[in-house]
Design a protein around this motif. Structure first.
Motif, PDB file in Angstrom:
ATOM      1  N   HIS B 108       7.320  25.499   3.868  1.00  0.00           N
ATOM      2  CA  HIS B 108       6.818  24.588   2.839  1.00  0.00           C
ATOM      3  C   HIS B 108       7.886  23.560   2.469  1.00  0.00           C
ATOM      4  N   GLN B 109       9.148  24.007   2.425  1.00  0.00           N
ATOM      5  CA  GLN B 109      10.228  23.080   2.068  1.00  0.00           C
ATOM      6  C   GLN B 109      10.536  22.106   3.202  1.00  0.00           C
ATOM      7  N   CYS B 110      10.241  22.501   4.439  1.00  0.00           N
ATOM      8  CA  CYS B 110      10.590  21.659   5.593  1.00  0.00           C
ATOM      9  C   CYS B 110       9.651  20.466   5.754  1.00  0.00           C
ATOM     10  N   LEU B 111       8.410  20.576   5.264  1.00  0.00           N
ATOM     11  CA  LEU B 111       7.456  19.478   5.457  1.00  0.00           C
ATOM     12  C   LEU B 111       7.932  18.235   4.705  1.00  0.00           C
ATOM     13  N   PRO B 112       7.807  17.051   5.324  1.00  0.00           N
ATOM     14  CA  PRO B 112       8.290  15.841   4.667  1.00  0.00           C
ATOM     15  C   PRO B 112       7.518  15.543   3.391  1.00  0.00           C
ATOM     16  N   LEU B 113       8.218  15.051   2.387  1.00  0.00           N
ATOM     17  CA  LEU B 113       7.578  14.755   1.110  1.00  0.00           C
ATOM     18  C   LEU B 113       6.779  13.464   1.237  1.00  0.00           C
ATOM     19  N   SER B 114       5.547  13.505   0.818  1.00  0.00           N
ATOM     20  CA  SER B 114       4.764  12.273   0.744  1.00  0.00           C
ATOM     21  C   SER B 114       4.299  12.166  -0.693  1.00  0.00           C
ATOM     22  N   SER B 115       4.476  10.999  -1.257  1.00  0.00           N
ATOM     23  CA  SER B 115       4.120  10.873  -2.670  1.00  0.00           C
ATOM     24  C   SER B 115       2.607  10.773  -2.779  1.00  0.00           C
ATOM     25  N   GLU B 116       1.929  11.925  -2.767  1.00  0.00           N
ATOM     26  CA  GLU B 116       0.477  11.959  -2.909  1.00  0.00           C
ATOM     27  C   GLU B 116       0.137  11.379  -4.282  1.00  0.00           C
ATOM     28  N   PRO B 117      -0.945  10.784  -4.572  1.00  0.00           N
ATOM     29  CA  PRO B 117      -2.201  10.857  -3.865  1.00  0.00           C
ATOM     30  C   PRO B 117      -2.406   9.764  -2.812  1.00  0.00           C
ATOM     31  N   HIS B 118      -1.662   9.776  -1.694  1.00  0.00           N
ATOM     32  CA  HIS B 118      -1.988   8.935  -0.558  1.00  0.00           C
ATOM     33  C   HIS B 118      -3.171   9.563   0.154  1.00  0.00           C
ATOM     34  N   GLY B 119      -4.090   8.714   0.593  1.00  0.00           N
ATOM     35  CA  GLY B 119      -5.220   9.230   1.357  1.00  0.00           C
ATOM     36  C   GLY B 119      -4.779   9.566   2.761  1.00  0.00           C
ATOM     37  N   PHE B 120      -5.660  10.285   3.470  1.00  0.00           N
ATOM     38  CA  PHE B 120      -5.324  10.679   4.850  1.00  0.00           C
ATOM     39  C   PHE B 120      -5.136   9.452   5.742  1.00  0.00           C
ATOM     40  N   GLY B 121      -6.044   8.464   5.608  1.00  0.00           N
ATOM     41  CA  GLY B 121      -5.962   7.254   6.433  1.00  0.00           C
ATOM     42  C   GLY B 121      -4.667   6.506   6.203  1.00  0.00           C
ATOM     43  N   GLU B 122      -4.256   6.431   4.927  1.00  0.00           N
ATOM     44  CA  GLU B 122      -3.015   5.727   4.595  1.00  0.00           C
ATOM     45  C   GLU B 122      -1.806   6.418   5.230  1.00  0.00           C
ATOM     46  N   VAL B 123      -1.796   7.753   5.150  1.00  0.00           N
ATOM     47  CA  VAL B 123      -0.687   8.509   5.745  1.00  0.00           C
ATOM     48  C   VAL B 123      -0.670   8.308   7.254  1.00  0.00           C
ATOM     49  N   LEU B 124      -1.863   8.409   7.876  1.00  0.00           N
ATOM     50  CA  LEU B 124      -1.929   8.342   9.343  1.00  0.00           C
ATOM     51  C   LEU B 124      -1.545   6.965   9.860  1.00  0.00           C
ATOM     52  N   TRP B 125      -2.052   5.910   9.219  1.00  0.00           N
ATOM     53  CA  TRP B 125      -1.847   4.558   9.759  1.00  0.00           C
ATOM     54  C   TRP B 125      -0.573   3.900   9.259  1.00  0.00           C
ATOM     55  N   LEU B 126      -0.101   4.273   8.045  1.00  0.00           N
ATOM     56  CA  LEU B 126       1.092   3.602   7.506  1.00  0.00           C
ATOM     57  C   LEU B 126       2.350   4.453   7.642  1.00  0.00           C
ATOM     58  N   SER B 127       2.268   5.728   7.192  1.00  0.00           N
ATOM     59  CA  SER B 127       3.483   6.563   7.222  1.00  0.00           C
ATOM     60  C   SER B 127       3.786   7.077   8.622  1.00  0.00           C
ATOM     61  N   ARG B 128       2.745   7.393   9.387  1.00  0.00           N
ATOM     62  CA  ARG B 128       2.945   8.042  10.689  1.00  0.00           C
ATOM     63  C   ARG B 128       2.521   7.116  11.830  1.00  0.00           C
ATOM     64  N   THR B 129       2.849   5.841  11.712  1.00  0.00           N
ATOM     65  CA  THR B 129       2.456   4.888  12.757  1.00  0.00           C
ATOM     66  C   THR B 129       3.069   5.261  14.102  1.00  0.00           C
ATOM     67  N   PHE B 130       4.308   5.723  14.050  1.00  0.00           N
ATOM     68  CA  PHE B 130       4.981   6.063  15.306  1.00  0.00           C
ATOM     69  C   PHE B 130       4.273   7.228  16.009  1.00  0.00           C
ATOM     70  N   ASP B 131       3.689   8.147  15.213  1.00  0.00           N
ATOM     71  CA  ASP B 131       2.909   9.246  15.805  1.00  0.00           C
ATOM     72  C   ASP B 131       1.735   8.712  16.617  1.00  0.00           C
ATOM     73  N   MET B 132       1.096   7.650  16.088  1.00  0.00           N
ATOM     74  CA  MET B 132      -0.044   7.079  16.797  1.00  0.00           C
ATOM     75  C   MET B 132       0.389   6.509  18.145  1.00  0.00           C
ATOM     76  N   VAL B 133       1.546   5.813  18.137  1.00  0.00           N
ATOM     77  CA  VAL B 133       2.075   5.274  19.395  1.00  0.00           C
ATOM     78  C   VAL B 133       2.354   6.423  20.363  1.00  0.00           C
ATOM     79  N   GLY B 134       2.947   7.504  19.813  1.00  0.00           N
ATOM     80  CA  GLY B 134       3.239   8.683  20.640  1.00  0.00           C
ATOM     81  C   GLY B 134       1.976   9.298  21.210  1.00  0.00           C
ATOM     82  N   GLN B 135       0.927   9.372  20.381  1.00  0.00           N
ATOM     83  CA  GLN B 135      -0.332   9.969  20.856  1.00  0.00           C
ATOM     84  C   GLN B 135      -0.938   9.159  21.991  1.00  0.00           C
ATOM     85  N   ILE B 136      -0.911   7.834  21.819  1.00  0.00           N
ATOM     86  CA  ILE B 136      -1.477   6.966  22.874  1.00  0.00           C
ATOM     87  C   ILE B 136      -0.668   7.131  24.162  1.00  0.00           C
ATOM     88  N   SER B 137       0.663   7.203  24.017  1.00  0.00           N
ATOM     89  CA  SER B 137       1.516   7.384  25.203  1.00  0.00           C
ATOM     90  C   SER B 137       1.221   8.714  25.888  1.00  0.00           C
TER      91      SER B 137
END
Lengths: 105, 158
Positions: B108-137
């Motif tokens: 629980h302590q290892c997970l990165p802190l996100s200042s919720e209440p961010h929506g799922f879409g906001e987290v996926l497209w703004l905070s984790r943009t690099f993950d999306m690039v990785g997924q496409i690759s």
């Protein structure tokens, strides 16, 4: 506990440990290549459960993004592994991992 | 309810490893994925649940069944019993240690802190943009590997 917000957090941590146990046992003890991929799948399930139950409820959006990434990688690894198994079966007529020990470097 | 769903996941995952018939084993793995998807829904993670049920219980199982139909449904590989006992003992000791680690709350302590209440879409497209690039690759890499393997199989004339 995995997460104090879950009243039954110990059950989740126990389930994650048990699923990893089943998956690692499958990877160590089995020789059928399809079963090895099944073991990998089970470990991946355990990791997804760990991320979601660890993040519940405050970091759940971040956890979902991570789990979706894990699932995409899992699909690619499984598809590649299964294609390799089919190719290996065409070459040798067997899916026993010991048949390929001559590939060792 | 939680305990029933978690027991279902563990029971069907165990059956997937120990059933002799590969086709039945894969169906058990699929049922285990469906139980896990329901757990995700219960833990307020609907997107993860949808992905788990549609992609893991759907797409991956189709790939498994296709492979089994091409290689034969019966598990003809002989498993050494003595190795199984050693593996069982090794893994059970490792899991006791793992259970202790998980129960300490370190994940629980290892997970990165996100200042919720961010929506799922906001987290996926703004905070984790690099993950999306990785997924496409990763998806492209998987497609290229599959094409290379299929081409190699055809060249060998099999």
């Amino acid at each position: 506990m995995v997460n104090e917000a879950l009243g039954s957090g110990w059950m989740y941590s126990y389930s994650v440990a048990a699923l990893i146990f089943i998956g690692v046992y499958c990877l160590i003890a089995r020789r059928n290549m399809v079963r090895l991929l099944i073991g990998l799948e089970i470990i991946s399930k355990a990791i997804c459960l760990l991320i979601i139950s660890g993040a519940y409820p405050h970091k759940i959006a971040m956890a979902q993004a991570l789990v979706i990434t894990v699932i995409v990688i899992e699909v690619c690894v499984t598809a590649t592994g299964l294609a390799l198994i089919i190719n290996a079966y065409r070459q040798s007529g067997s899916i026993d991992i010991r048949e390929f020990s001559n590939l060792r470097g | 309810m939680d305990i029933l769903l978690l027991s279902g996941v563990m029971l069907f995952a165990g059956l997937a490893v120990f059933l002799k018939d590969l086709l039945k084993a894969v169906i058990c793995l699929m049922v285990s994925s469906i139980f896990l998807g329901i757990i995700f829904f219960k833990l307020s993670a609907p997107y993860a649940g949808v992905f788990e049920i549609s992609v893991v219980a759907g797409l991956i199982m189709v790939l498994f069944i296709l492979t089994i139909s091409l290689t034969g449904p019966e598990d003809t590989v002989v498993e050494p019993a003595s190795m199984g006992i050693f593996a069982f003992l090794f893994v059970i000791f490792s899991c006791v240690a793992l259970f202790k680690i998980l129960n300490s709350g370190v994940i629980h302590q290892c997970l990165p802190l996100s200042s919720e209440p961010h929506g799922f879409g906001e987290v996926l497209w703004l905070s984790r943009t690099f993950d999306m690039v990785g997924q496409i690759s990763v998806i492209f890499a998987g497609v290229f590997v599959l094409l290379a393997i299929v081409k190699a199989g055809r060249k060998n004339g099999k």
